[in-house]
Enzyme design. Structure first.
Site, mmCIF file in Angstrom:
data_model
loop_
_atom_site.group_PDB
_atom_site.id
_atom_site.type_symbol
_atom_site.label_atom_id
_atom_site.label_comp_id
_atom_site.label_asym_id
_atom_site.label_seq_id
_atom_site.Cartn_x
_atom_site.Cartn_y
_atom_site.Cartn_z
ATOM 1 C CD GLN A 12 -6.960 -0.668 -1.973
ATOM 2 O OE1 GLN A 12 -7.253 0.401 -1.464
ATOM 3 N NE2 GLN A 12 -5.752 -0.904 -2.462
ATOM 4 C CG LEU A 82 -4.381 -10.453 -5.111
ATOM 5 C CD1 LEU A 82 -5.657 -9.634 -5.245
ATOM 6 C CD2 LEU A 82 -3.322 -9.936 -6.072
ATOM 7 C CB ALA A 84 1.051 -10.281 1.528
ATOM 8 C CB SER A 127 5.486 -4.359 -3.213
ATOM 9 O OG SER A 127 5.657 -3.120 -2.579
ATOM 10 C CD GLU A 129 7.795 -0.117 0.918
ATOM 11 O OE1 GLU A 129 8.617 -0.436 1.777
ATOM 12 O OE2 GLU A 129 7.499 1.063 0.661
ATOM 13 C CE1 TYR A 151 4.135 -6.240 1.885
ATOM 14 C CE2 TYR A 151 5.381 -4.447 0.884
ATOM 15 C CZ TYR A 151 4.333 -5.342 0.848
ATOM 16 O OH TYR A 151 3.483 -5.348 -0.229
ATOM 17 C CE LYS A 155 4.118 -8.562 -0.981
ATOM 18 N NZ LYS A 155 3.034 -9.326 -1.607
ATOM 19 C CG HIS A 181 -2.511 -0.339 -5.581
ATOM 20 N ND1 HIS A 181 -1.201 -0.737 -5.502
ATOM 21 C CD2 HIS A 181 -3.253 -1.420 -5.256
ATOM 22 C CE1 HIS A 181 -1.156 -2.006 -5.153
ATOM 23 N NE2 HIS A 181 -2.387 -2.448 -4.987
ATOM 24 N NE ARG A 186 -3.739 1.396 0.749
ATOM 25 C CZ ARG A 186 -2.746 0.514 0.672
ATOM 26 N NH1 ARG A 186 -2.944 -0.752 0.957
ATOM 27 N NH2 ARG A 186 -1.553 0.899 0.273
HETATM 28 O O1 F7E Z 1 2.916 4.652 4.012
HETATM 29 C C1 F7E Z 1 4.423 7.636 5.585
HETATM 30 C C2 F7E Z 1 5.171 6.330 5.691
HETATM 31 O O2 F7E Z 1 1.748 2.772 5.134
HETATM 32 C C3 F7E Z 1 3.202 5.588 3.003
HETATM 33 C C4 F7E Z 1 1.497 -0.906 1.074
HETATM 34 O O3 F7E Z 1 0.364 -1.156 0.292
HETATM 35 O O4 F7E Z 1 2.410 0.508 -0.632
HETATM 36 C C5 F7E Z 1 2.063 0.463 0.743
HETATM 37 O O5 F7E Z 1 3.206 0.682 1.553
HETATM 38 C C6 F7E Z 1 4.192 6.632 3.509
HETATM 39 C C7 F7E Z 1 5.425 6.042 4.206
HETATM 40 O O6 F7E Z 1 2.202 2.683 2.617
HETATM 41 C C8 F7E Z 1 2.260 7.865 8.483
HETATM 42 O O7 F7E Z 1 6.353 6.489 6.474
HETATM 43 C C9 F7E Z 1 3.697 9.141 7.453
HETATM 44 O O8 F7E Z 1 6.566 6.729 3.785
HETATM 45 O O9 F7E Z 1 0.477 4.189 3.475
HETATM 46 P P1 F7E Z 1 1.749 3.560 3.866
HETATM 47 P P2 F7E Z 1 3.623 2.084 2.186
HETATM 48 O O10 F7E Z 1 4.489 1.815 3.344
HETATM 49 O O11 F7E Z 1 4.180 2.960 1.115
HETATM 50 C C10 F7E Z 1 3.368 -0.472 -1.071
HETATM 51 C C11 F7E Z 1 3.522 -0.356 -2.560
HETATM 52 C C12 F7E Z 1 3.062 -1.846 -0.607
HETATM 53 O O12 F7E Z 1 3.356 -2.834 -1.281
HETATM 54 C C13 F7E Z 1 2.549 -1.992 0.795
HETATM 55 O O13 F7E Z 1 1.948 -3.249 1.000
HETATM 56 O O14 F7E Z 1 3.543 7.428 4.482
HETATM 57 N N1 F7E Z 1 3.632 7.982 6.783
HETATM 58 N N2 F7E Z 1 2.857 9.097 8.505
HETATM 59 C C14 F7E Z 1 2.744 7.161 7.370
HETATM 60 N N3 F7E Z 1 2.331 5.932 7.068
HETATM 61 C C15 F7E Z 1 1.385 5.348 7.862
HETATM 62 N N4 F7E Z 1 0.923 4.123 7.577
HETATM 63 N N5 F7E Z 1 0.878 6.020 8.961
HETATM 64 C C16 F7E Z 1 1.285 7.271 9.308
HETATM 65 O O15 F7E Z 1 0.815 7.850 10.289
#
Ligand code: F7E
Length: 330
Positions: A12, A82, A84, A127, A129, A151, A155, A181, A186
């Site tokens: 992305q 970028l 990873a 990140s 994270e 993860y 980072k 973002h 995405r």
């Molecule tokens: O989850 C909750 C999940 O997987 C966001 C990556 O780009 O941003 C991203 O990481 C939230 C979490 O992104 C589902 O538990 C609920 O609290 O979209 P996500 P992420 O983990 O925040 C950071 C900045 C990065 O650096 C990473 O590379 O949503 N959630 N239900 C869920 N998440 C997913 N994936 N799927 C679900 O069904």
């Protein structure tokens, strides 16, 4: 003409950044895995429209030799690292490969630059994270790290590697600490796209359910197109420093879903199922960034609101799913 090298150009952020740098007049080189070149229609869908304007190098982040050869050949002026394993959930399933790829990959690129292109400016995709269970909200450049996933740990290691190459070898190396973002580009595994895609499929009668995990988690969601501009701005400064990039507003997964279904005239409650299997072993409840430094020094700011982002993603998926199904019916 300035040369930029982007690892993960097919992702992305890589795709938006490549478009942005082309508009700025750069010669853009990108690294993708060999398998992606074998099936470009499938793997390179985000950059298919600019393939004739960029130079693609097959390479593997798992191999120092591979990174070394590409850096030596391109001798870039700017390198945006970028690539990873970026899916947090998956990092719990396979900690070892996430740590190997993300830490060694960053180390390999940094070392190759130090050896073969020491004047090259280096951007590391850090990140939010890394903040994890943060002691303060909002988080800024001085907030302590407390990562909550392999993860996030990878980072943090990449961040300190970048800092060490800056301090020990005088590289112009810095980290952008980017909060979530999103965009119509995405990956489908991330919650924003999972929701926008499900809304489109439900609206068009292709699906009737959306399984989600923790609806209460809050994230600071911005538009990826705005965030790649910040990456470039960071490398145009006189001194290499780290910056937080965020909108400063946090919304819950539930709010995202509610709004996305609303745009399509649907009630989210009717279609959403909570699935405990989708909860993470250690979750981050809230992440919200303070990008005051970037706003002041880089004159950066987001141009897309949360509401605008959700609308953009749902509209794009409605359009895509509609086209796909008209094609299949023919
Ligand atoms: O989850 C909750 C999940 O997987 C966001 C990556 O780009 O941003 C991203 O990481 C939230 C979490 O992104 C589902 O538990 C609920 O609290 O979209 P996500 P992420 O983990 O925040 C950071 C900045 C990065 O650096 C990473 O590379 O949503 N959630 N239900 C869920 N998440 C997913 N994936 N799927 C679900 O069904």
């Amino acid at each position: 003409m300035k040369k930029a090298l982007i690892t993960g150009i097919d992702g992305q952020d890589g795709s938006y950044l490549a478009e942005f740098l082309l508009r700025k007049g750069y010669k853009v080189h990108g690294i993708v895995r060999r398998v992606a070149i074998e099936d470009p229609g499938y793997h390179l869908w985000r950059i298919n429209h600019i393939l004739d304007k960029i130079v693609i190098h097959p390479g593997s982040l798992e191999s120092y030799a591979s990174m070394f050869k590409i850096v030596e050949k391109v001798k870039p002026d700017e390198c945006y690292h970028l690539a990873a394993q970026s899916f947090v959930s998956y990092s719990f399933e396979d900690e070892f490969s996430t740590l190997n790829t993300n830490i060694n990959g960053t180390h390999f690129v940094l070392s190759a630059i130090k050896e073969r292109a020491p004047k090259c400016k280096f951007y590391f995709a850090a990140s939010s994270e890394m903040f994890g269970q943060a002691k303060e909200t909002p988080q800024n450049e001085t907030t302590a790290f407390h990562p909550r996933s392999p993860y996030g740990i990878s980072k943090v290691a990449g961040f300190y590697l970048t800092q060490n190459y800056r301090e020990a070898y005088d590289l112009f190396a810095l980290s952008g600490i980017l909060f979530n973002h999103e965009s119509p580009r995405r990956g489908f595994e991330f919650v924003s796209r999972k929701i926008s895609n499900a809304v489109a499929e439900i609206k068009l009668g292709v699906s009737n359910r959306l399984h989600l995990g923790n609806l209460n988690a809050k994230r600071d969601w911005g538009f990826a197109g705005d965030y790649v501009r910040a990456m470039w701005l960071m490398l145009q400064q006189d001194r290499p420093e780290d910056y937080v990039i965020a909108t400063g507003k946090a919304h819950s997964v539930k709010e995202f879903a509610e709004l996305a279904f609303d745009y399509a005239g649907l009630n989210w409650k009717k279609y959403t199922i909570i699935d405990k299997m989708l909860y993470r072993p250690s979750e981050i409840n809230v992440l919200k960034g303070d990008s005051g430094k970037a706003r002041k020094r880089l004159d950066w700011g987001p141009t897309v609101t949360f509401e605008g982002l959700v609308k953009m993603m749902v509209e794009s998926d409605l359009d895509r799913v509609k086209k796909m199904h008209t094609k299949i019916k023919r």
